[in-house]
Design an enzyme around this catalytic site. Structure first.
Site, PDB file in Angstrom:
ATOM      1  N   HIS A 143      -5.203   1.291   3.471  1.00 20.21           N
ATOM      2  CA  HIS A 143      -5.369   2.526   2.702  1.00 20.21           C
ATOM      3  C   HIS A 143      -6.168   2.229   1.442  1.00 20.21           C
ATOM      4  O   HIS A 143      -6.668   1.093   1.270  1.00 20.21           O
ATOM      5  CB  HIS A 143      -3.993   3.125   2.370  1.00 20.21           C
ATOM      6  CG  HIS A 143      -3.041   2.116   1.782  1.00 20.21           C
ATOM      7  ND1 HIS A 143      -3.222   1.566   0.535  1.00 20.21           N
ATOM      8  CD2 HIS A 143      -1.929   1.536   2.286  1.00 20.21           C
ATOM      9  CE1 HIS A 143      -2.255   0.712   0.288  1.00 20.21           C
ATOM     10  NE2 HIS A 143      -1.456   0.664   1.341  1.00 20.21           N
TER      11      HIS A 143
ATOM     12  N   HIS B  42      -5.607  -0.987  -0.379  1.00 24.71           N
ATOM     13  CA  HIS B  42      -6.270  -2.153   0.205  1.00 24.71           C
ATOM     14  C   HIS B  42      -7.764  -2.135  -0.131  1.00 24.71           C
ATOM     15  O   HIS B  42      -8.368  -3.185  -0.351  1.00 24.71           O
ATOM     16  CB  HIS B  42      -6.102  -2.168   1.725  1.00 24.71           C
ATOM     17  CG  HIS B  42      -4.685  -2.402   2.167  1.00 24.71           C
ATOM     18  ND1 HIS B  42      -3.906  -1.413   2.714  1.00 24.71           N
ATOM     19  CD2 HIS B  42      -3.912  -3.515   2.128  1.00 24.71           C
ATOM     20  CE1 HIS B  42      -2.723  -1.915   3.019  1.00 24.71           C
ATOM     21  NE2 HIS B  42      -2.681  -3.174   2.660  1.00 24.71           N
TER      22      HIS B  42
END
Ligand code: PAF
Length: 304
Positions: free
Chosen positions: A37, A40
């Site tokens: 997501h 990250h």
């Protein structure tokens, strides 16, 4: 843009990394469990910062889940993950199988004491030994110059930093600030499992942390008062199980009675079947060193 390489074996990772290093590239590494997501993506941005050859691992590590935890239902999305890695210019993705990582039941594990005694430690027995061991294995496989970890998992970041220091591992650990949704919810792979109602209730974590921050800013120094108010905020949002609500020191994550300098407010709450964690550094900044020091601003602050 160069092609993103995909490796399923340790041997291939070693070959590709050796090649990149021989070509003069610095190696940066982002270990993940997938279901990537925007949080990250921030790790990938930090990893690519100096034009480093960027390696991402995607491995839902069984040894860091307890028997009654969510290993089987942990979100998995290999295609979406590969797409996001490609978009962010990742050079090498390591997608090992469990047998590649653990060809036989390991007899060796790394445990980091003290830092794991509070917060998630007592609620997830064996979790941090599983994390530290797999991170050490991944660092030995990838041999990065720098590895990036999110501050959202403040205790994990502290454990990894301490392991790296204690074992003299030749890698720099970079802590990357938590990425939040517009309404403040900390990004997490587990957010995918929240229903619309749970998603609304989940805001109680960041609300409790901001309340703690406000109290510390207003001069409240008794940790018991801050923790009690944080619990009230969580309970007011609806039915949940509070694993812990704690204010600890930023270095060794030990409980404190009063706030003197920066402290870490942290909590873990189960909403429905989903366990969420979040944290925030609260309290006055540390005193500047005598004479030449520059006073840190709030944005400088890292949990550990
Ligand atoms: O933070 C995670 O996703 C995991 O704990 C890690 C560091 C990849 C180890 O499995």
């Amino acid at each position: 843009m160069s092609r993103m390489i995909r490796a399923e074996t340790i041997r291939k990772v070693r070959e590709v990394v050796a090649h990149a290093r021989a070509a003069g590239r610095l190696i940066s590494f982002v270990p993940t469990m997938g279901a990537l997501h925007a949080g990250h993506a921030a790790l990938l941005g930090a990893a690519r910062a100096d034009g480093a050859f960027t390696v991402v691992s995607i491995f839902v590590n069984p040894t860091q889940f307890g028997p009654s935890e969510d290993f089987a239902s942990y979100p998995r999305d290999a295609e979406g993950d590969l797409r996001l890695c490609k978009q962010h210019g990742v050079d090498l993705v390591f997608l090992p199988s469990a047998t590649e990582m653990y060809p036989h039941a390991p007899l060796t594990s790394v445990s980091v004491d003290r830092l794991t005694r509070h917060l998630c430690g007592p609620h997830r027995p064996g979790h941090f030994a599983g994390v530290a061991t797999v991170v050490l294995k991944l660092l030995n496989i990838v041999t990065p110059d720098v590895a990036c970890f999110g501050q959202k998992d403040a205790q994990q970041l502290a454990v990894v930093r301490r392991m790296v220091a204690d074992l003299d591992l030749p890698v720099r650990i970079a802590g990357v600030p938590t990425v939040r949704e517009a309404d403040g919810l900390a990004m997490s792979s587990r957010n995918r499992r929240l229903s619309a109602v749970d998603r609304e209730q989940a805001l109680c974590l960041v609300r409790a942390l901001r309340e703690a921050e406000r109290m510390a800013r207003d001069g409240v120094r008794e940790v018991a008062d801050i923790e009690a108010r944080m619990r009230e905020v969580v309970r007011a949002a609806g039915p949940s199980t509070i694993d812990y609500v704690s204010v600890v020191d930023c270095d060794e994550l030990q409980p404190i009675d009063r706030i003197h300098g920066p402290a870490l407010a942290a909590l873990a709450v189960r909403i429905g079947a989903t366990r969420l964690i979040d944290n925030l550094v609260i309290g006055p900044p540390p005193d500047p060193p005598a004479a030449t020091g520059t006073r840190p601003t709030r944005t400088d602050r890292e949990p550990s």
